[in-house]
Structure formats: C-alpha cells, structure tokens
Scaffold this active site. Structure first.
Site: not given
Length: 308
Positions: A21, A24, A26, A150, A175
């Site tokens: 990533g 953000g 990453g 998350s 998600y």
C-alpha cells in the site's frame, strides 16, 4: 505502553521491511520505518503513485533506503511474480506489513482471478503473498508479520457457503468478512509458526478511525461512526500518521507479542495511542480459522509447506 508514539520506535537499522500500500497508512508506516533507519520496499499496483510516495519519503528522510516494487494484490499472477523477484533478490526478510486494501465498492466487483474484490485483495492476496515470502521470513532476524484488520471485524462473519458474495452482495458485510479473515489469519499463522518452528511473530493491528483514502477503516455505514455524524467526525478521528501507530507498535515494539492485536486507546478504539484491542469471539474460533486456511490454500493454489 501509555502514550506510545513515533519516538518510541526502536532503531530499524539493519532490518528490512515490505509494506503493502503506497498511500495513507502504508505511506505513513513506511515513512516512520525509514526514519528509524530500516530498508523499506513499498509495494503497490500504481507505479506512478508508488514513485511519488518514495520521492516524498526520500525528501523527508535524506538517505532513506526505500524503493518501490509493483504488486497487485488483486492478481495472484502479480503476487507470485513479486514473490519470485523478492526471493531472487534477497536472502532474508525481517518484517512484512500486510496493509493495503479496498473498502466497500457499492457494487460487486471481482479480482482477475474471479474473487470478490475485497476478500480477494484484502485477504487472499495477502495470504498468498505471505506464503511466497515465508522462505525469506524464516531466515529473518526476529521476523514479524503484521496484518491490518479493522473495527469492522467486530461485525464480521466468514460466509463459508458464499465467500465470494455471489448470492447477495452487501458492501459492508463483505468488507467486515475480509477484515475478520485478516485477524484470523494473523492468529492462525502464529499457531502454525509455533507448531512448525518457523520462528515468526504474527500479530495484527487496526488504525481506528483514520482519515485516509479509504475514509474510515471502521465499523461501517451502520455502525457507531454513522451515528456520530459529520460534525463530530473531526473529534472522533485522527490522522493517517496517528492511525499507523498501532501497526508500528505491532511491527517494532519489544512489548508486542505473537497473536497480539493492537488499536487506539480512545473511546470505541477510534483514535489515540496503541494498546491491546478488543477481539471478538468469532476471531478466536480456531476450528473456523483452520478451515479458512485450508480453503485459502485451495483458492490461491499456494501452500505454506510447499513454497520454494
């Protein structure tokens, strides 16, 4: 670990890391590791964006040992190619941060391999990547694997009867499933490392409500954040840089442990300094985790005991 922050990151000199990533979380994770002196490979699918992120980090940290490598987690061919390149170029790897992800596309999309986009990118791509890099990690110095989960894992369920959401696609449950899978993967990887003697520390982290390109890596449209309202979001969220702190704690702190899970310490784990995070019962289901592992090996065609 009260008020653990960037100044508490131990020196990373002599240590190598792959971070997936390029923006953000990453980007902020790679920046902090570069400042600590580590050798960083920033991996992502967008070469232009990756090059820009590397240039920014080098401008902020003169002499930073960082480079970009192409990796599309939505393509098992790309994941395998990346793993092949890394094993050709390197003798070992100390740290793998499975960070990249996609969040709640409104309509069902699929990866190049036909997997539902979130399950395929957020979880299966990282599962295969970790397998391909295992030969390097087992030769690393105190190697660690950190999986990004998350707050959404709290409402997650592994839909073994429809992992790819072919029957009825719902963005947030899909998600949540992918992020629950990442947490279960972290715990199962630690169990298998202990059993096989791989010597890995496998743990997980979540950023709380971090202001990133994904908006909120949090509980979803029907969760607490939607009820807080737009006016209170600045109070309830924190920057991408602060959101990276739980990941950095998991990746570098001597106090981090295998099968640990870390998140912010403020209300509902939305923001704040890293501390042990709440793990929901479904993430602790060892039978489901073993089943998910076996299904994932079959879907990706990658076995942790057979990767050369």
């Amino acid at each position: 670990m009260a008020d653990w922050t960037f100044s508490d990151i131990p020196s990373q000199r002599g240590r190598s890391a792959i971070v997936t990533g390029t923006g953000g979380l990453g980007y902020e994770t790679a920046l902090a590791l570069a400042r600590a002196g580590g050798e960083i490979i920033l991996a992502g699918r967008n070469g232009k964006k990756g090059a820009a992120s590397v240039a920014q980090i080098k401008a902020a940290v003169p002499g930073a040992d960082i480079r970009f490598e192409e990796l599309d987690l939505a393509s098992l061919v790309s994941v395998r190619s990346f793993g092949d390149r890394m094993r050709q170029q390197r003798q070992s790897l100390d740290l793998l941060i499975n960070n990249a992800g996609v969040m709640t596309p409104p309509t069902r999309q699929v990866t190049s391999d036909g997997f539902e986009l979130q399950f395929g990118t957020n979880y299966l791509g990282h599962f295969a990547l970790t397998a391909h890099l295992l030969p390097l990690l087992v030769k690393g110095d105190g190697p660690r694997v950190v999986n990004l989960s998350s707050l959404a894992h709290r409402s997650g369920k592994i839909h073994f009867d429809d992992l790819q959401w072919q029957k009825t696609y719902k963005p947030w449950p899909a998600y949540s499933q992918s992020k629950l899978a990442m947490l279960m993967f972290a715990f199962e990887l630690q169990r298998r490392s202990d059993a096989a003697g791989w010597g890995l520390m496998s743990n997980a982290a979540h950023p709380g409500y971090a202001r990133t390109e994904l908006i909120a890596n949090g509980p979803g449209a029907n969760g607490l954040l939607s009820r807080i309202g737009m006016l209170l979001q600045p109070l309830a969220s924190h920057s991408a840089a602060d959101g990276s702190l739980p990941t950095l704690f998991a990746a570098t702190s001597p106090a981090a442990t295998g099968s640990g899970y870390y998140g912010p310490n403020w209300f509902y784990e939305l923001k704040g300094s890293p501390e042990p995070a709440k793990v929901m019962p479904q993430a602790k289901d060892t039978a489901a985790a073993a089943r998910l592992w076996e299904v994932s090996e079959r879907l990706t065609g990658v076995g942790f005991d057979t990767v050369e």
